[in-house]
Write a protein that holds these residues in place. Structure first.
Motif, short mmCIF file in Angstrom:
data_model
loop_
_atom_site.label_atom_id
_atom_site.label_comp_id
_atom_site.label_asym_id
_atom_site.label_seq_id
_atom_site.Cartn_x
_atom_site.Cartn_y
_atom_site.Cartn_z
N GLY A 1 33.13 72.23 33.37
CA GLY A 1 34.27 71.34 33.26
C GLY A 1 34.69 70.82 34.63
N TYR A 2 35.31 69.65 34.62
CA TYR A 2 35.65 68.99 35.88
C TYR A 2 37.03 68.36 35.75
N ASN A 3 37.90 68.65 36.72
CA ASN A 3 39.22 68.02 36.68
C ASN A 3 39.35 66.98 37.78
N PHE A 4 40.08 65.91 37.45
CA PHE A 4 40.36 64.83 38.39
C PHE A 4 41.87 64.68 38.47
N ASP A 5 42.41 64.88 39.67
CA ASP A 5 43.85 64.82 39.84
C ASP A 5 44.21 63.98 41.06
N LEU A 6 45.45 63.46 41.01
CA LEU A 6 45.88 62.58 42.09
C LEU A 6 46.20 63.36 43.37
N THR A 7 46.79 64.53 43.20
CA THR A 7 47.23 65.29 44.38
C THR A 7 46.64 66.70 44.34
N LYS A 8 46.73 67.32 45.49
CA LYS A 8 46.28 68.71 45.58
C LYS A 8 47.11 69.59 44.64
N GLU A 9 48.40 69.32 44.61
CA GLU A 9 49.28 70.13 43.76
C GLU A 9 48.85 70.04 42.29
N ASP A 10 48.56 68.83 41.84
CA ASP A 10 48.11 68.67 40.45
C ASP A 10 46.77 69.38 40.23
N ALA A 11 45.91 69.27 41.21
CA ALA A 11 44.58 69.89 41.06
C ALA A 11 44.70 71.42 41.04
N LEU A 12 45.67 71.95 41.78
CA LEU A 12 45.86 73.40 41.73
C LEU A 12 46.46 73.83 40.38
N HIS A 13 47.24 72.94 39.78
CA HIS A 13 47.70 73.24 38.42
C HIS A 13 46.49 73.28 37.47
N ALA A 14 45.59 72.34 37.65
CA ALA A 14 44.37 72.35 36.81
C ALA A 14 43.61 73.66 37.01
N TYR A 15 43.56 74.11 38.23
CA TYR A 15 42.89 75.38 38.56
C TYR A 15 43.55 76.52 37.78
N ASN A 16 44.87 76.57 37.85
CA ASN A 16 45.61 77.63 37.15
C ASN A 16 45.44 77.54 35.64
N ARG A 17 45.45 76.30 35.16
CA ARG A 17 45.29 76.09 33.71
C ARG A 17 43.93 76.64 33.27
N HIS A 18 42.91 76.41 34.07
CA HIS A 18 41.59 76.94 33.72
C HIS A 18 41.58 78.46 33.78
N LEU A 19 42.24 79.00 34.79
CA LEU A 19 42.26 80.45 34.89
C LEU A 19 42.90 81.06 33.63
N VAL A 20 44.02 80.49 33.22
CA VAL A 20 44.71 81.00 32.03
C VAL A 20 43.84 80.83 30.78
N SER A 21 43.25 79.65 30.63
CA SER A 21 42.47 79.41 29.41
C SER A 21 41.23 80.31 29.39
N TYR A 22 40.67 80.60 30.55
CA TYR A 22 39.50 81.48 30.58
C TYR A 22 39.89 82.91 30.21
N LEU A 23 41.04 83.36 30.68
CA LEU A 23 41.48 84.72 30.32
C LEU A 23 41.54 84.86 28.80
N ARG A 24 42.11 83.83 28.18
CA ARG A 24 42.21 83.83 26.73
C ARG A 24 40.85 83.78 26.06
N THR A 25 39.99 82.94 26.60
CA THR A 25 38.65 82.76 26.03
C THR A 25 37.90 84.09 26.00
#
Ligand code: ATP
Ligand code: MG
Length: 443
Positions: free
Chosen positions: A160-184
């Motif tokens: 999977g690949y995320n595209f974000d405008l700012t570093k802050e948004d991209a780090l949210h994408a990072y966290n979102r993946h971490l959370v979704s992976y834990l669940r997975t």
């Protein structure tokens, strides 16, 4: 499914080439067959588990707001020259020439291709953020393919690949993946611990690998044993909630847990001695934030709210779907065979007919089969004319969580036997009660 009609080529003997238990059991249970070093055919039983894992990944990605897509396995070398990775990737990349002499390759990962798709279509910050992923075959010409599907050359991976405008948004994408992976991983019955890791050829600073602890794991890991007490459980997640994702990320990554690549003895020494663990683990996934590495190299920019062209911030995220089949077996088996967690089991329940051809036993089995099927479950009915011992051995080997055993003697007393694969405990129940109990396990 009726076993008499199924293709389940179980092996009685231990295959000599298999060094670890998951490889041995996958071969013995007729799940895979090797066709060349590190390249396997997935036979019906193996494919079912692979697809179950894939489905869980899809479901959890959808919850996180990520779009599924599919990119080709064969790519042109041109995009990889743009990023500079065509030369960097080295011998792991399988390089192919087409009939016109053009350089092609079998995708080992897809940062370049997705960046190309992105830059061709997205021009404004208004179309961001965007995260897309695929589950597709990859090829890496590993130096030492081994351990069956755990280190294949061809393997099935979610990327999977995320595209974000700012570093802050991209780090949210990072966290979102971490959370979704834990669940997975939890849905697959696995504990996969996020550990600080090294980014390798993907590049970037922020990265965690998810590791399943197992003696046969290829990675050496160092951790505070308190991380193994953390469970995700049944939480309500709002994936748009930055603070919630951030706090779960912190909860699961603050305690010391690192692979040997980033291990720091001085920091580790701060963990109380009795909680300091050195062990081995299987890498089942990894997440990266790598900033503008690819967008700079490939000119993936968008217009921001002030009308300025800015490079997008990216990350990539992988789950080893085919490796997980082996990893789950490493984590869940006994000396008789596999013990599938209910979330990924190829069939929900086995039915063993102790006396095939006996009118009452046959009828009772058919009845169980049709009730379970009507309830939306998939039973595997061993309707072969085999002795009971052989039938039990096959069921134990292929590891279905529940087994119903039906014989003329029990039926005279109005009961069948329900056995739990994991505990080995059996109970005699009326057919109705047994069906209700099996159904309850899956709802
Ligand atoms: P490794 O360190 O094990 O070689 P990697 O870090 O190179 O893996 P990634 O690029 O992070 O791999 O790929 C994402 C996931 O794909 C990994 O976490 C792993 O689960 C899986 N994977 C990688 N290589 C293989 C392989 N050769 N066979 C099976 N699965 C693999
Ligand atoms: Mg990795």
């Amino acid at each position: 499914m009726r076993l008499s009609r199924y293709f389940l080529p179980v092996l009685k003997e231990n295959p000599a080439e298999a060094q670890i238990v998951s490889h041995r059991l996958m071969l013995r249970a007729g799940m895979i067959k090797q066709t060349a070093a590190g390249i396997y055919s997935w036979l019906p039983l193996g494919l079912k588990v692979l697809k179950n894992i894939e489905t869980i990944v899809h479901e959890e990605q959808a919850k996180a707001g990520h779009w599924a897509m599919l990119m080709p396995t064969i790519q042109s070398a041109d995009l990889w020259r743009e990023s500079g990775r065509y030369d960097d990737y080295g011998e792991e990349m399988l390089r192919i020439k087409d009939r016109h002499g053009r350089d092609m390759l079998f995708t080992p990962t897809a940062e370049e291709l997705i960046t190309d798709i992105f830059r061709g279509h997205v021009t404004s910050y208004k179309d961001m953020p965007l995260t897309m992923y695929q589950i597709q075959w990859k090829f890496r010409d590993e130096r030492r393919p081994r351990f069956g599907v755990m280190r294949g050359r061809e393997f099935y991976m979610k990327d999977g690949y995320n595209f974000d405008l700012t570093k802050e948004d991209a780090l949210h994408a990072y966290n979102r993946h971490l959370v979704s992976y834990l669940r997975t991983y939890e849905r697959m019955g696995l504990q996969a611990i996020p550990m600080r890791a090294d980014s390798g050829p993907i590049g970037g600073d922020d990265t965690h690998e998810f590791l399943v602890l197992a003696e046969t794991g290829e990675s050496e890991v160092f951790y505070d044993s308190a991380v193994t007490d953390l469970t995700f459980g049944d939480r309500d997640i709002n994936y748009d909630d930055k603070a919630q994702c951030q706090s779960i990320m912190e909860e699961f990554t603050t305690k010391y847990a690192r692979t040997d690549e980033t291990h720091d003895e001085a920091l580790f020494a701060e963990v109380p001695q009795e909680r300091r663990k050195v062990a081995r683990g299987i890498e089942v996934g990894q997440i990266f934030y790598f900033g503008t590495k690819y967008s700079d190299a490939m000119g993936a920019t968008v217009q921001d709210a002030d009308g300025k062209q800015v490079p997008v911030h990216m990350g990539s995220h992988g789950i080893g779907v085919s490796r997980l089949v082996g990893a789950i077996i490493e984590a869940s088996h006994d000396d008789k065979g596999i013990i599938w967690p209910e979330g990924v089991t190829p069939f929900h329940c086995g039915i063993v007919n102790l006396k095939q051809g006996d009118v009452a036993a046959d009828a009772a089995c058919e009845d169980l089969y049709s009730h379970l099927t009507k309830a939306g479950l998939e039973p595997l009915y061993d309707d072969r004319k085999e002795r009971a011992g052989g039938k039990f051995a096959t069921m134990d080997l292929i590891g279905l969580p529940w087994r119903l055993t039906v014989g003329p003697r029990g039926l005279k007393n109005g009961v069948v036997e329900l056995t739990c694969r994991k505990t080995g405990e059996s109970e005699e129940l009326t057919p109705e009660a047994a069906i209700a109990k099996v159904i309850a396990q899956y709802t």
